[in-house]
Write an enzyme that holds these catalytic residues in place. Structure first.
Site, PDB file in Angstrom:
ATOM      1  N   ASP A  99      66.500  41.941   7.073  1.00  0.00           N
ATOM      2  CA  ASP A  99      67.476  42.892   7.617  1.00  0.00           C
ATOM      3  C   ASP A  99      68.730  42.099   7.968  1.00  0.00           C
ATOM      4  O   ASP A  99      68.650  41.069   8.643  1.00  0.00           O
ATOM      5  CB  ASP A  99      66.882  43.579   8.866  1.00  0.00           C
ATOM      6  CG  ASP A  99      67.658  44.822   9.254  1.00  0.00           C
ATOM      7  OD1 ASP A  99      68.883  44.714   9.475  1.00  0.00           O
ATOM      8  OD2 ASP A  99      67.052  45.894   9.358  1.00  0.00           O
ATOM      9  N   ILE A 100      69.890  42.533   7.482  1.00  0.00           N
ATOM     10  CA  ILE A 100      71.116  41.766   7.752  1.00  0.00           C
ATOM     11  C   ILE A 100      71.665  42.006   9.159  1.00  0.00           C
ATOM     12  O   ILE A 100      72.556  41.297   9.605  1.00  0.00           O
ATOM     13  CB  ILE A 100      72.246  42.035   6.712  1.00  0.00           C
ATOM     14  CG1 ILE A 100      72.523  43.527   6.561  1.00  0.00           C
ATOM     15  CG2 ILE A 100      71.927  41.379   5.385  1.00  0.00           C
ATOM     16  CD1 ILE A 100      73.786  43.808   5.761  1.00  0.00           C
ATOM     17  N   GLN A 122      66.909  56.989  11.708  1.00  0.00           N
ATOM     18  CA  GLN A 122      66.986  56.470  10.333  1.00  0.00           C
ATOM     19  C   GLN A 122      68.443  56.448   9.876  1.00  0.00           C
ATOM     20  O   GLN A 122      69.179  57.427  10.057  1.00  0.00           O
ATOM     21  CB  GLN A 122      66.154  57.343   9.376  1.00  0.00           C
ATOM     22  CG  GLN A 122      66.098  56.776   7.955  1.00  0.00           C
ATOM     23  CD  GLN A 122      65.195  57.585   7.025  1.00  0.00           C
ATOM     24  OE1 GLN A 122      64.725  58.673   7.374  1.00  0.00           O
ATOM     25  NE2 GLN A 122      64.962  57.051   5.839  1.00  0.00           N
ATOM     26  N   HIS A 152      61.303  52.954   4.404  1.00  0.00           N
ATOM     27  CA  HIS A 152      61.073  51.518   4.597  1.00  0.00           C
ATOM     28  C   HIS A 152      60.303  51.249   5.876  1.00  0.00           C
ATOM     29  O   HIS A 152      60.338  52.045   6.819  1.00  0.00           O
ATOM     30  CB  HIS A 152      62.392  50.749   4.614  1.00  0.00           C
ATOM     31  CG  HIS A 152      63.397  51.306   5.579  1.00  0.00           C
ATOM     32  ND1 HIS A 152      64.210  52.368   5.268  1.00  0.00           N
ATOM     33  CD2 HIS A 152      63.715  50.956   6.860  1.00  0.00           C
ATOM     34  CE1 HIS A 152      64.990  52.640   6.303  1.00  0.00           C
ATOM     35  NE2 HIS A 152      64.694  51.819   7.284  1.00  0.00           N
ATOM     36  N   HIS A 160      59.878  48.462   9.020  1.00  0.00           N
ATOM     37  CA  HIS A 160      60.513  47.355   9.733  1.00  0.00           C
ATOM     38  C   HIS A 160      59.416  46.418  10.248  1.00  0.00           C
ATOM     39  O   HIS A 160      58.459  46.882  10.875  1.00  0.00           O
ATOM     40  CB  HIS A 160      61.259  47.853  10.972  1.00  0.00           C
ATOM     41  CG  HIS A 160      62.465  48.688  10.686  1.00  0.00           C
ATOM     42  ND1 HIS A 160      63.736  48.176  10.653  1.00  0.00           N
ATOM     43  CD2 HIS A 160      62.604  50.016  10.446  1.00  0.00           C
ATOM     44  CE1 HIS A 160      64.611  49.148  10.412  1.00  0.00           C
ATOM     45  NE2 HIS A 160      63.942  50.286  10.282  1.00  0.00           N
TER      46      HIS A 160
HETATM   47  P1  AMP Z   1      66.753  52.601   9.480  1.00  0.00           P
HETATM   48  O1  AMP Z   1      67.807  52.848  10.518  1.00  0.00           O
HETATM   49  O2  AMP Z   1      65.351  52.707   9.966  1.00  0.00           O
HETATM   50  O3  AMP Z   1      67.050  53.441   8.290  1.00  0.00           O
HETATM   51  O4  AMP Z   1      66.908  51.076   9.069  1.00  0.00           O
HETATM   52  C1  AMP Z   1      67.853  50.616   8.180  1.00  0.00           C
HETATM   53  C2  AMP Z   1      67.933  49.136   8.400  1.00  0.00           C
HETATM   54  O5  AMP Z   1      68.606  48.578   7.297  1.00  0.00           O
HETATM   55  C3  AMP Z   1      68.705  48.706   9.644  1.00  0.00           C
HETATM   56  O6  AMP Z   1      67.879  47.909  10.449  1.00  0.00           O
HETATM   57  C4  AMP Z   1      69.905  47.950   9.094  1.00  0.00           C
HETATM   58  O7  AMP Z   1      70.243  46.859   9.893  1.00  0.00           O
HETATM   59  C5  AMP Z   1      69.414  47.520   7.743  1.00  0.00           C
HETATM   60  N1  AMP Z   1      70.396  47.345   6.694  1.00  0.00           N
HETATM   61  C6  AMP Z   1      71.453  48.141   6.394  1.00  0.00           C
HETATM   62  N2  AMP Z   1      72.099  47.682   5.299  1.00  0.00           N
HETATM   63  C7  AMP Z   1      71.402  46.575   4.892  1.00  0.00           C
HETATM   64  C8  AMP Z   1      71.557  45.641   3.828  1.00  0.00           C
HETATM   65  N3  AMP Z   1      72.557  45.757   2.930  1.00  0.00           N
HETATM   66  N4  AMP Z   1      70.671  44.627   3.722  1.00  0.00           N
HETATM   67  C9  AMP Z   1      69.670  44.510   4.607  1.00  0.00           C
HETATM   68  N5  AMP Z   1      69.468  45.333   5.639  1.00  0.00           N
HETATM   69  C10 AMP Z   1      70.325  46.351   5.781  1.00  0.00           C
END
Ligand code: AMP
Length: 139
Positions: free
Chosen positions: A33-34, A96, A102, A104
């Site tokens: 996760d970035i 979300q 996905h 975590h």
């Molecule tokens: P959610 O809010 O459960 O949909 O989680 C989405 C997650 O994706 C969040 O924790 C973000 O920090 C992460 N995220 C968003 N864009 C990216 C990306 N390009 N690469 C990796 N993680 C990302």
């Protein structure tokens, strides 16, 4: 809501957007996760067009959980965390933000709060270093 094939995780899966990839098999893909909520925060996605847990075929759901279990153990060891939180959000109301289902994997330490969700980018050098350590620790 229809699945948006241009969501960022779909782009990562197609290789159209970069990621700190740590694992891939026929049914799943995992990357850091970035905007990590804790060091080692990892995401596991199934290779299927599904927005939420309610849209995933059972075999893909099983594969996503299996990969999550395997990687959580590796990540836990690499970052030396005593605990790991596994989370999965469905729908904007649940928090979300990316609409490709996905899991975590979020390492946890006693007494240490985790950071806010999807807020603060981690330095690239830190993510690269962690990616290398996790890759080296994979069986
Ligand atoms: P959610 O809010 O459960 O949909 O989680 C989405 C997650 O994706 C969040 O924790 C973000 O920090 C992460 N995220 C968003 N864009 C990216 C990306 N390009 N690469 C990796 N993680 C990302």
């Amino acid at each position: 809501m229809a699945y948006d094939p241009n969501n960022i995780f779909a782009k990562i899966l197609r290789g159209e957007a970069p990621s700190y990839k740590i694992y891939e098999d026929a049914k799943t893909f995992a990357f850091l996760d970035i905007m990590p909520q804790a060091r080692g925060h990892t995401l596991v996605i199934p290779k299927t067009e599904a927005e939420t847990i309610f849209d995933v075929e059972p075999d893909m759901l099983a594969a996503m959980i299996e990969t999550t279990q395997e990687l959580a153990a590796v990540v836990k060891r690499v970052v030396e965390a005593p605990g790991v939180m596994i989370a999965q959000l469905n729908g904007a109301a649940a928090g979300q933000t990316v609409f490709h289902v996905h899991m975590h994997i979020i390492p946890r330490w006693e007494g240490a709060d985790f950071k806010l969700h999807a807020r603060e980018m981690a330095p690239a050098a830190e993510l690269k270093d962690l990616q290398a350590k996790i890759l080296a620790a994979l069986p």
